[in-house]
Design a protein around this motif. Structure first.
Motif, PDB file in Angstrom:
ATOM      1  N   THR A  68       1.357 -25.617  16.684  1.00 15.47           N
ATOM      2  CA  THR A  68       2.399 -26.277  15.896  1.00 15.47           C
ATOM      3  C   THR A  68       2.686 -25.422  14.667  1.00 15.47           C
ATOM      4  N   THR A  69       3.739 -25.737  13.968  1.00 10.56           N
ATOM      5  CA  THR A  69       4.107 -24.998  12.764  1.00 10.56           C
ATOM      6  C   THR A  69       2.965 -25.017  11.768  1.00 10.56           C
ATOM      7  N   ASP A  70       2.684 -23.862  11.217  1.00 13.45           N
ATOM      8  CA  ASP A  70       1.568 -23.702  10.284  1.00 13.45           C
ATOM      9  C   ASP A  70       2.102 -23.019   9.025  1.00 13.45           C
ATOM     10  N   LEU A  71       2.420 -23.796   7.996  1.00 12.11           N
ATOM     11  CA  LEU A  71       2.945 -23.227   6.769  1.00 12.11           C
ATOM     12  C   LEU A  71       1.803 -22.737   5.889  1.00 12.11           C
ATOM     13  N   VAL A  72       1.898 -21.496   5.470  1.00 11.48           N
ATOM     14  CA  VAL A  72       0.858 -20.899   4.639  1.00 11.48           C
ATOM     15  C   VAL A  72       1.535 -20.158   3.493  1.00 11.48           C
ATOM     16  N   LEU A  73       1.148 -20.479   2.275  1.00 15.87           N
ATOM     17  CA  LEU A  73       1.648 -19.779   1.104  1.00 15.87           C
ATOM     18  C   LEU A  73       1.014 -18.390   1.061  1.00 15.87           C
ATOM     19  N   MET A  74       1.833 -17.349   0.896  1.00 18.24           N
ATOM     20  CA  MET A  74       1.326 -15.983   0.859  1.00 18.24           C
ATOM     21  C   MET A  74       1.845 -15.260  -0.369  1.00 18.24           C
ATOM     22  N   SER A  75       1.062 -14.310  -0.825  1.00 17.38           N
ATOM     23  CA  SER A  75       1.523 -13.399  -1.877  1.00 17.38           C
ATOM     24  C   SER A  75       1.243 -11.976  -1.410  1.00 17.38           C
ATOM     25  N   ILE A  76       2.044 -11.061  -1.886  1.00 16.90           N
ATOM     26  CA  ILE A  76       1.889  -9.659  -1.532  1.00 16.90           C
ATOM     27  C   ILE A  76       1.793  -8.858  -2.816  1.00 16.90           C
ATOM     28  N   ALA A  77       0.991  -7.822  -2.796  1.00 16.93           N
ATOM     29  CA  ALA A  77       0.861  -6.958  -3.968  1.00 16.93           C
ATOM     30  C   ALA A  77       0.852  -5.510  -3.524  1.00 16.93           C
ATOM     31  N   VAL A  78       1.552  -4.677  -4.291  1.00 18.29           N
ATOM     32  CA  VAL A  78       1.470  -3.237  -4.078  1.00 18.29           C
ATOM     33  C   VAL A  78       0.207  -2.784  -4.781  1.00 18.29           C
ATOM     34  N   PHE A  79      -0.713  -2.289  -4.018  1.00 17.20           N
ATOM     35  CA  PHE A  79      -1.990  -1.856  -4.577  1.00 17.20           C
ATOM     36  C   PHE A  79      -1.938  -0.381  -4.962  1.00 17.20           C
ATOM     37  N   SER A  80      -1.300   0.416  -4.138  1.00 14.49           N
ATOM     38  CA  SER A  80      -1.180   1.849  -4.406  1.00 14.49           C
ATOM     39  C   SER A  80      -0.035   2.407  -3.564  1.00 14.49           C
ATOM     40  N   LYS A  81       0.110   3.723  -3.544  1.00 12.61           N
ATOM     41  CA  LYS A  81       1.157   4.370  -2.766  1.00 12.61           C
ATOM     42  C   LYS A  81       0.943   4.201  -1.259  1.00 12.61           C
ATOM     43  N   ASN A  82      -0.284   3.875  -0.870  1.00  8.20           N
ATOM     44  CA  ASN A  82      -0.533   3.746   0.562  1.00  8.20           C
ATOM     45  C   ASN A  82      -1.289   2.470   0.957  1.00  8.20           C
ATOM     46  N   GLN A  83      -1.362   1.500   0.048  1.00  8.31           N
ATOM     47  CA  GLN A  83      -2.033   0.248   0.387  1.00  8.31           C
ATOM     48  C   GLN A  83      -1.292  -0.954  -0.197  1.00  8.31           C
TER      49      GLN A  83
ATOM     50  N   SER B 292      -6.079 -18.511   8.027  1.00  9.80           N
ATOM     51  CA  SER B 292      -5.239 -18.990   9.112  1.00  9.80           C
ATOM     52  C   SER B 292      -5.488 -18.145  10.350  1.00  9.80           C
ATOM     53  N   ALA B 293      -5.480 -18.795  11.501  1.00 10.40           N
ATOM     54  CA  ALA B 293      -5.682 -18.083  12.757  1.00 10.40           C
ATOM     55  C   ALA B 293      -4.398 -17.410  13.232  1.00 10.40           C
ATOM     56  N   ALA B 294      -3.280 -17.774  12.648  1.00 11.86           N
ATOM     57  CA  ALA B 294      -2.008 -17.180  13.046  1.00 11.86           C
ATOM     58  C   ALA B 294      -1.940 -15.731  12.581  1.00 11.86           C
ATOM     59  N   TRP B 295      -1.005 -14.984  13.126  1.00 13.83           N
ATOM     60  CA  TRP B 295      -0.877 -13.579  12.746  1.00 13.83           C
ATOM     61  C   TRP B 295       0.252 -13.389  11.737  1.00 13.83           C
ATOM     62  N   THR B 296       0.199 -12.258  11.040  1.00 16.39           N
ATOM     63  CA  THR B 296       1.156 -11.938   9.986  1.00 16.39           C
ATOM     64  C   THR B 296       1.785 -10.582  10.273  1.00 16.39           C
ATOM     65  N   SER B 297       3.107 -10.520  10.213  1.00 14.97           N
ATOM     66  CA  SER B 297       3.788  -9.234  10.352  1.00 14.97           C
ATOM     67  C   SER B 297       4.208  -8.759   8.960  1.00 14.97           C
ATOM     68  N   TRP B 298       4.250  -7.455   8.764  1.00 17.88           N
ATOM     69  CA  TRP B 298       4.651  -6.882   7.487  1.00 17.88           C
ATOM     70  C   TRP B 298       5.580  -5.706   7.730  1.00 17.88           C
ATOM     71  N   SER B 299       6.412  -5.412   6.746  1.00 19.05           N
ATOM     72  CA  SER B 299       7.220  -4.197   6.761  1.00 19.05           C
ATOM     73  C   SER B 299       7.362  -3.699   5.327  1.00 19.05           C
TER      74      SER B 299
ATOM     75  N   ASN C  52      -2.334 -11.813   0.503  1.00 15.13           N
ATOM     76  CA  ASN C  52      -3.217 -12.942   0.221  1.00 15.13           C
ATOM     77  C   ASN C  52      -2.579 -14.214   0.742  1.00 15.13           C
ATOM     78  N   LYS C  53      -3.367 -15.012   1.451  1.00 15.74           N
ATOM     79  CA  LYS C  53      -2.898 -16.305   1.944  1.00 15.74           C
ATOM     80  C   LYS C  53      -3.616 -17.397   1.161  1.00 15.74           C
ATOM     81  N   ALA C  54      -2.952 -18.516   0.969  1.00 15.90           N
ATOM     82  CA  ALA C  54      -3.549 -19.626   0.231  1.00 15.90           C
ATOM     83  C   ALA C  54      -4.773 -20.182   0.957  1.00 15.90           C
ATOM     84  N   ARG C  55      -4.809 -19.992   2.255  1.00 20.13           N
ATOM     85  CA  ARG C  55      -5.975 -20.410   3.033  1.00 20.13           C
ATOM     86  C   ARG C  55      -6.073 -19.529   4.275  1.00 20.13           C
TER      87      ARG C  55
END
Length: 124
Positions: A87-102, A111-118, A106-109
């Motif tokens: 079922t729908t699984d809403l998760v609060l997320m934050s993203i941070a630029v750590f460096s030029k290559n990382q 989750s077994a679901a997967w996350t895509s990034w670009s 962070n998720k609020a909790r």
């Protein structure tokens, strides 16, 4: 098969413009890479688009990008996806630029679901 038949249009102006745009894109393309979990496209003007997925169950994940950007001035997008049959699984997320290559996702909790990034920016 011609470019025009691939485009599927009978408008000659659109076909000419699209063919020029497509050829310009190919002429400026330097490198394409993709494996099962990540990939990137590099262009001669220094622009780079990278993408990937995080499939493990986690609350925080540091991702090392396939290609380093020239600085930390780049854009990141993330999307949270539920697994098949879940079922729908809403998760609060934050993203941070750590460096030029990382980047850090962070998720609020956890989750077994997967996350895509670009990420998009300049590598030179």
């Amino acid at each position: 098969m011609t470019f025009n038949s691939l485009l599927g249009t009978s408008n000659a102006r659109v076909e000419i413009f699209s063919e020029r745009l497509f050829r310009n894109l190919l002429n400026n393309l330097i490198e394409i890479y993709q494996n099962e979990y990540e990939g990137y496209i590099k262009f001669s003007n220094g622009y780079c688009r990278q993408w990937g997925v995080v499939t493990e169950k986690c609350q925080s994940k540091t991702i090392t990008l396939p290609i380093s950007f020239k600085d930390t001035n780049y854009n990141i997008q993330v999307s949270h996806h539920c697994g098949q049959g879940q079922t729908t699984d809403l998760v609060l997320m934050s993203i941070a630029v750590f460096s030029k290559n990382q980047i850090i996702i962070n998720k609020a909790r956890e989750s077994a679901a997967w996350t895509s990034w670009s990420a998009e920016g300049y590598w030179k």
